[in-house]
Design a protein around this motif. Structure first.
Motif, mmCIF file in Angstrom:
data_model
loop_
_atom_site.group_PDB
_atom_site.id
_atom_site.type_symbol
_atom_site.label_atom_id
_atom_site.label_comp_id
_atom_site.label_asym_id
_atom_site.label_seq_id
_atom_site.Cartn_x
_atom_site.Cartn_y
_atom_site.Cartn_z
ATOM 1 N N ARG A 1 0.812 -1.204 0.000
ATOM 2 C CA ARG A 1 0.000 0.000 0.000
ATOM 3 C C ARG A 1 0.852 1.264 0.000
ATOM 4 N NH1 ARG A 1 -5.053 1.420 4.038
ATOM 5 N NH2 ARG A 1 -5.377 3.540 3.253
ATOM 6 N N LEU B 1 -1.788 -4.447 0.206
ATOM 7 C CA LEU B 1 -3.073 -3.991 -0.325
ATOM 8 C C LEU B 1 -4.177 -4.964 0.067
ATOM 9 C CD1 LEU B 1 -2.073 -2.821 -3.928
ATOM 10 C CD2 LEU B 1 -2.954 -1.376 -2.090
ATOM 11 N N SER C 1 -8.635 -1.660 5.512
ATOM 12 C CA SER C 1 -7.747 -0.678 4.903
ATOM 13 C C SER C 1 -7.685 0.592 5.746
ATOM 14 C CB SER C 1 -8.231 -0.338 3.488
ATOM 15 O OG SER C 1 -8.116 -1.460 2.632
ATOM 16 N N GLN D 1 -5.580 -0.019 8.745
ATOM 17 C CA GLN D 1 -4.150 0.033 8.437
ATOM 18 C C GLN D 1 -3.596 1.435 8.677
ATOM 19 O OE1 GLN D 1 -4.269 -1.402 4.325
ATOM 20 N NE2 GLN D 1 -3.180 -3.283 4.942
#
Length: 412
Positions: free
Chosen positions: A103, A306, A313, A316
């Motif tokens: 990411r 990812l 997400s 994260q």
């Protein structure tokens, strides 16, 4: 009290910042921190992340990074990514980033001004590929330490050494007293790491940079590095009766006074702390083996694969921000024995050895970590050589140096 108040206040601020109406999100985090000191440190990350309303799912992998990294990489490339994963500063995740599996954290890094608070700047540079930030450094770990048991030297009736030469000279007295002069775990990365420390101490930082950074085979095979191999031969003889496997087992030999010393990174401090020992009283630390006091800018970073799940997400980002928060940086690094990556945190609670490291860092006496200079493949060849050298008394320093220079000539 001041430290406790600041830590509590900042932790509360972080929790309020990320708390929200969304349901708690589980996020698996993989790492190889499993020793007593490491477990105590990683618990600080978990506690801080849980305080945000999310939940840290611990994915500890027993063994060293050499054991854990292939498992982590296999999961990511195989379509079963974790929420976050540890790698060392440097090039270990380079191929994963270039494959588009990690990411991009650039927006978060810009928003939170990572460039202004992470020190030295090279740490964030190691996370940057083609101008984009892909990881967050969480600590500075340096290999450049010799840890000494004050009890072992007292039992042997000799003063605690102030440098490597005095340590070597004290070996016969330690052996006579039934002590192992040098504790070394029988793993490739440990023997290779000890050699790196000897190169900086005996050969000097410039020689180290020419060999590992410039891949200068002529220097690697030359007279200055020959002196390093002589010192490595001394180390090999001093560790002959050190039969333990893991690094923390070798550290325990020093803690219990069974061994005189250990060449190991500052993560060893976590083990001394868990054992209730005090720096300067129960044990002594010599940065740069008491010869060349430098700090290696190695350490640990976290990457975020990812994910398709939107909630995970978002979590994260919360985790990345939490890991770099001042409160978490202080709490984690005091337990880990490493130095924080932020230059603006209060470390009044630091022990004697950590203060030595902070002083060296403040003076700018730093060198890169080998993971920042060579690929994983090249370092594996170096590790294998020194595992063989330390385990094979019949291999001469001259033969080992020739093989080392050949590896350096082909390294990338």
């Amino acid at each position: 009290m001041r430290y406790q108040f600041i830590t509590a206040a900042l932790a509360a601020t972080a929790a309020l910042q990320f708390a929200g109406p969304a349901a708690a999100t589980d996020l698996e985090v993989t790492h190889w921190w499993t020793s007593g000191g490491e477990a105590a440190a990683v618990a600080e990350f978990a506690k801080a992340f849980d305080a945000t309303g999310n939940h840290w799912v611990d994915g500890a992998i027993a063994g060293s990074g050499d054991t854990a990294r292939p498992i982590m990489i296999s999961r990511i490339t195989g379509g079963d990514p974790m929420g976050a994963t540890q790698f060392n500063h440097g090039r270990q995740a380079e191929e994963l980033v270039k494959a588009g599996l990690m990411r991009d954290l650039t927006d978060l890094a810009t928003k939170e001004h990572w460039k202004d608070v992470i020190r030295p700047a090279s740490l964030l540079n190691e996370c940057t590929v083609d101008g984009k930030v892909y990881c967050i450094p969480v600590n500075i770990h340096s290999w450049q330490w010799l840890w000494l048991s004050n009890k072992a030297f007292a039992d042997a009736g000799v003063p605690v050494p102030k440098n490597w030469d005095e340590f070597v000279a004290a070996a016969p007295a330690l052996e006579k007293a039934g002590k192992i002069p040098l504790a070394v775990g029988q793993q490739a990365w440990q023997t290779s790491g000890a050699f790196q420390v000897l190169m900086v101490a005996i050969g000097g930082p410039d020689i180290f940079k020419k060999v590992y950074g410039d891949k200068d085979a002529a220097v690697a095979g030359g007279p200055e590095v020959a002196k390093v191999f002589k010192a490595a031969d001394d180390a090999r003889k001093m560790q002959a009766k050190s039969k333990v496997q893991d690094w923390n087992q070798a550290t325990n030999l020093v803690i219990t006074g069974q061994a005189g010393g250990q060449i190991m990174g500052d993560w060893a401090q976590g083990e001394f702390q868990v054992a209730g020992q005090t720096a300067g009283k129960d044990y002594t630390c010599l940065p740069g083996l008491g010869v060349n006091a430098v700090i290696q800018t190695g350490g640990d970073s976290f990457y975020f694969p990812l994910l398709k799940d939107a909630d995970k997400s978002k979590a994260q980002e919360v985790l990345a921000s939490t890991m770099l928060s001042p409160a978490t940086q202080v709490a984690f690094n005091l337990k880990k024995g490493s130095l924080p990556v932020r230059g603006d945190v209060d470390l009044n609670a630091a022990n004697d050895c950590m203060k030595k490291g902070l002083d060296i860092l403040a003076k700018g006496n730093t060198i890169p970590d080998t993971n920042q200079l060579m690929t994983e493949d090249s370092l594996t060849q170096v590790n294998d050589l020194f595992a063989e050298f330390f385990a094979t008394p019949t291999m001469t320093p001259e033969d080992a140096q020739k093989r080392f220079a050949d590896i350096v000539s082909k390294a990338d």
